[in-house]
Design a protein around this motif. Structure first.
Motif, short mmCIF file in Angstrom:
data_model
loop_
_atom_site.label_atom_id
_atom_site.label_comp_id
_atom_site.label_asym_id
_atom_site.label_seq_id
_atom_site.Cartn_x
_atom_site.Cartn_y
_atom_site.Cartn_z
N ASN A 1 8.14 6.84 -0.19
CA ASN A 1 7.02 7.09 -0.85
C ASN A 1 6.11 6.71 0.39
OD1 ASN A 1 4.57 7.89 -2.03
ND2 ASN A 1 5.07 6.20 -3.61
N TRP A 2 5.57 7.87 1.17
CA TRP A 2 4.60 7.39 2.03
C TRP A 2 3.15 7.29 1.70
CZ3 TRP A 2 6.77 5.89 6.34
CH2 TRP A 2 8.05 6.28 6.62
N LYS A 3 2.96 7.32 0.43
CA LYS A 3 1.59 7.14 -0.15
C LYS A 3 1.37 5.60 -0.47
CE LYS A 3 0.59 11.42 -0.53
NZ LYS A 3 -0.26 12.26 0.51
N GLU A 4 2.42 4.96 -0.70
CA GLU A 4 2.14 3.32 -0.99
C GLU A 4 2.87 2.58 0.09
OE1 GLU A 4 3.11 2.19 -4.74
OE2 GLU A 4 2.35 4.35 -5.67
N TYR B 1 0.85 -5.25 0.81
CA TYR B 1 -0.51 -5.04 1.13
C TYR B 1 -1.11 -5.90 2.35
CZ TYR B 1 -1.13 -1.56 -2.65
OH TYR B 1 -0.96 -0.69 -3.52
N LYS C 1 5.60 -1.50 5.75
CA LYS C 1 6.24 -0.42 4.89
C LYS C 1 7.69 -0.55 5.50
CE LYS C 1 6.89 3.15 2.63
NZ LYS C 1 6.49 3.20 1.03
N THR D 1 -3.57 0.72 7.29
CA THR D 1 -4.15 1.16 5.95
C THR D 1 -5.40 1.35 5.90
OG1 THR D 1 -4.01 -1.45 5.48
CG2 THR D 1 -2.10 0.06 4.83
#
Length: 158
Positions: free
Chosen positions: A38-41, A45, A140, A147
């Protein structure tokens, strides 16, 4: 004994199908793995050193956003931004955290904002938003990544 030979012969002929299966190539395996990510998350963080002490991912994320908002508000309190633009109570700041731990700040203005000088506000923000504590970049798959997020910053009027 004849039954054992028959069973053994039967098992040998049926097991041959297991040897003829094609092994997927490296490229196919890579493409399959890349599609599964999942490249969106991000997995982790960005965070400050103080926030790394927290155990849960959600708490570390909230700590980072709260700390960053507080630092930005403290740096902008000493400025004349609220005096120059009293009608401006909140600025949305696009924060970019690069893999090398550098941060970039860009104010986001509404497209129809003609009530205040966006260039002047931008220059004030760039002058004030420097010398932040070390930030650990987002991760990631264990690799530092860039980000971006938009952070609403409340300008306190005193």
């Amino acid at each position: 004994m004849k039954h054992y030979y028959f069973f053994l012969l039967f098992a040998i002929f049926n097991s041959c199908q297991y040897f003829e299966k094609q092994v997927p190539s490296e490229k196919e395996l890579l493409q399959k793995e890349l599609k599964a990510i999942n490249w969106k998350e991000v997995d982790e963080y960005p965070s400050f050193v103080d926030c790394d002490k927290l155990d849960e991912k959600v708490q570390r994320q909230q700590c980072f956003f709260d700390s960053l908002t507080q630092l930005i508000q403290e740096k902008l309190e000493i400025d004349t931004l609220s005096a120059l633009y009293p009608e401006l109570d909140t600025i949305e700041v696009k924060v970019t955290v690069f893999p090398n731990s550098k941060m970039q700040f860009e104010p986001q203005f509404p497209k129809d904002s003609v009530a205040y000088d966006t260039i002047k506000i931008d220059s004030i923000l760039h002058a004030r938003l420097v010398n932040f504590p070390k930030v650990n970049p987002a991760l990631k798959q264990g690799i530092p990544v860039k980000t971006q997020f938009i952070l609403p910053v409340i300008i306190k009027v005193e």
